[in-house]
Write an enzyme that holds these catalytic residues in place. Sequence first.
Site, PDB file in Angstrom:
ATOM      1  N   LYS A   1      52.115  46.671  26.750  1.00 36.44           N
ATOM      2  CA  LYS A   1      53.293  45.185  26.353  1.00 36.44           C
ATOM      3  C   LYS A   1      52.491  44.140  27.538  1.00 36.44           C
ATOM      4  O   LYS A   1      52.491  43.245  27.901  1.00 36.44           O
ATOM      5  CB  LYS A   1      55.026  45.723  27.198  1.00 36.44           C
ATOM      6  CG  LYS A   1      55.279  46.715  26.064  1.00 36.44           C
ATOM      7  CD  LYS A   1      56.985  46.604  26.251  1.00 36.44           C
ATOM      8  CE  LYS A   1      57.037  47.982  27.591  1.00 36.44           C
ATOM      9  NZ  LYS A   1      56.784  49.330  27.554  1.00 36.44           N
TER      10      LYS A   1
ATOM     11  N   ARG B   1      49.422  50.481  38.772  1.00 39.15           N
ATOM     12  CA  ARG B   1      49.836  51.318  39.720  1.00 39.15           C
ATOM     13  C   ARG B   1      48.567  51.597  40.677  1.00 39.15           C
ATOM     14  O   ARG B   1      47.329  51.352  40.319  1.00 39.15           O
ATOM     15  CB  ARG B   1      49.691  53.162  38.705  1.00 39.15           C
ATOM     16  CG  ARG B   1      50.637  52.607  38.075  1.00 39.15           C
ATOM     17  CD  ARG B   1      52.063  53.001  39.354  1.00 39.15           C
ATOM     18  NE  ARG B   1      53.510  53.337  38.314  1.00 39.15           N
ATOM     19  CZ  ARG B   1      54.234  52.151  37.791  1.00 39.15           C
ATOM     20  NH1 ARG B   1      53.835  50.320  37.877  1.00 39.15           N
ATOM     21  NH2 ARG B   1      55.798  52.467  37.256  1.00 39.15           N
TER      22      ARG B   1
ATOM     23  N   GLU C   1      52.747  52.939  49.798  1.00 37.19           N
ATOM     24  CA  GLU C   1      53.837  52.221  49.652  1.00 37.19           C
ATOM     25  C   GLU C   1      54.729  52.280  50.666  1.00 37.19           C
ATOM     26  O   GLU C   1      55.617  52.596  50.557  1.00 37.19           O
ATOM     27  CB  GLU C   1      54.052  51.198  48.116  1.00 37.19           C
ATOM     28  CG  GLU C   1      52.941  50.413  46.800  1.00 37.19           C
ATOM     29  CD  GLU C   1      53.387  50.388  46.082  1.00 37.19           C
ATOM     30  OE1 GLU C   1      54.526  50.052  46.058  1.00 37.19           O
ATOM     31  OE2 GLU C   1      52.398  49.685  45.188  1.00 37.19           O
TER      32      GLU C   1
ATOM     33  N   HIS D   1      53.396  44.480  45.856  1.00 37.76           N
ATOM     34  CA  HIS D   1      54.484  45.440  44.854  1.00 37.76           C
ATOM     35  C   HIS D   1      55.802  43.748  44.198  1.00 37.76           C
ATOM     36  O   HIS D   1      56.497  44.351  43.902  1.00 37.76           O
ATOM     37  CB  HIS D   1      54.887  46.571  45.029  1.00 37.76           C
ATOM     38  CG  HIS D   1      54.920  47.177  43.274  1.00 37.76           C
ATOM     39  ND1 HIS D   1      54.872  48.582  43.223  1.00 37.76           N
ATOM     40  CD2 HIS D   1      55.033  46.628  42.340  1.00 37.76           C
ATOM     41  CE1 HIS D   1      54.848  48.844  42.756  1.00 37.76           C
ATOM     42  NE2 HIS D   1      55.358  48.324  41.296  1.00 37.76           N
TER      43      HIS D   1
END
Length: 625
Positions: free
Chosen positions: A232, A313, A342, A361
């Site tokens: 996507k 990722r 993170e 992010h």
Amino acid sequence: MAASSTKPIFSSPLKTISSSPSPHSSSKSSLLSFLHNTSTAPIYLKLSQSQIPRHSNPPSAIRSVLETVADSPSKSVSFSFPKPTILVSEKLGEAGLEVLRQFGKVDCAYDLSAEELRSKISSCDALIVRSGTKVNREVFEAAKGRLKVVGRAGVGIDNVDLQSATEFGCLVVNAPTANTVAAAEHAIALLAAMARNVAQADASLKAGKWQRNKYVGVSLVGKTLAVMGFGKVGSEVARRAKGLGMHVISHDPYAPADRARAAGVELVSFDQAISTADFVSLHMPLTPSTSKLFNDDTFAKMKKGVRIVNVARGGVIDEDALVRALDAGVVAQAALDVFTEEPPPKDNKLVQHVNVIATPHLGASTKEAQEGVAIEIAEAVVGALNGELSATAVNAPMVPPKVLSELTPYVALAEKLGKLAVQLVSGGSGIKSVKVVYKTARDPDDLDTRLLRAMITKGIIEPISTSIINLVNADFIAKQKGLRISEERAVVDSSPEFPVDSIQIQISGVDSKFASSVTDNGDISIEGKVKYGVPHLRCVGNFGVDVSLEGNLILCRQVDQPGIVGRVGNILAEQNVNVNFMSVGRTAQRKKAIMAIGVDEEPNKDTLKNIGEVPSIEEFVFLEL
């Protein structure tokens, strides 16, 4: 000769309320009992239309009065349906909250401690979380069976205990599509900012410097962009990059070639993509096969001066290796939105590198995306509370013990065959068509294969995807990825006591890493069966074998002659790799043969290389199970 018949993928949807049980509603309806509960006795109810909320779920309310109604057909009951309680434990967009309020009672309680969450959950029918709330086994135990659905406002479900959710009969749904455009836009923003040194120039100017010559960038027009993962987000990035005048190529083993062509994108192999690209944009999931995929070896194959963008990722990049590549000038720049840890440590060398642009992010962090996620998860939760089968469900429905007991050995076989089949595929053309043949002595109408098909789909897709496949979403995700799975039942002379004699998987239109797995009609073909309750591989291509599908598997094609089995066994033994099963199938004496070896451990590269160097072995492949 075996006769075969083909059935449609899904039967018609179940009705929510039935006045009497259907004589044919055996395992097919019971497979969906996780979401739909029906009574086997006639129910006589007097309901006022004004008493039924617009989104009510009649089966849930009816269950509370079954005992008083089922035994007395002369009785009539009037009652209203209470609105379900939906606990929202983390901030959700107002548009999503409005959807929930129209359906039920919404309790927004943020920053709950674990103890407070467990205290409240027993009075809730649904729970909506983001990534901060841990929905563990203790939460499901505290719910005492009332919690019907957990909604994760986002894609990742690491904070939800899926196994416990399934065990306690709770559906888990997520919102995987609403942030697609936001992530793609952020990738393009990082691409352009990196190419023109925007972040560095901004910091320099704010420090009182005027360094025009230092921050000369590179143009995007005419440059080659490799989109690694044409899902996507990847496809949206490709479309936008084409608008910037870039030449776009992509690697994705499951992307349909016609879909890529329609977008003006050429599908290529992994090595071709990384070796020819000026820019590389990562859009692949983090799976065991993609963890640290971009490492020293990968960077060494890239064009000198390549630029890398990652909004997928963090774990797909070996961060230490990227620092080395940046220092050596192999990678000119990197723009990163995600990291292995993170937030990353303050002294992270990658974040601090002068040629790296880093953001915390932010891929899904737009107002529009956050509202979209809120609406998507709200609608999924409402649908689940209404007993609908959600396409975004990420855990399997509960299967009745009788059906599960009969199918359990074949469920394991189906998933393992799917895993084997996908590992035999090579090249960048992508898997489009899979044919599954169930050989059985039963009447086709007595064999419900939906669970088996879901497990085959799981085995094929999950190793290279973040998608979690189950009975609810298997066909939806397969269709979404352009994968067409057809099924046939071949009637064979065996005992009808067992639901399936064997399962055969055929993949057409692809190249194989192991040429011997290809049949005369050009399809990759493997077949397996259950023996003594354990999945076994019985056929590879035109070769018959008999090997237990436990541990991992090595397939070798060889010239049939004495000593080969012993030589390969010795090579494995020298590296302390234990052989748990071995089988040899051949076309004729002293001709071609296939040796199938089950191993408990994964052999290292040198061990596999030594096996390949045995003179009589013509090809081999290692397959993980």
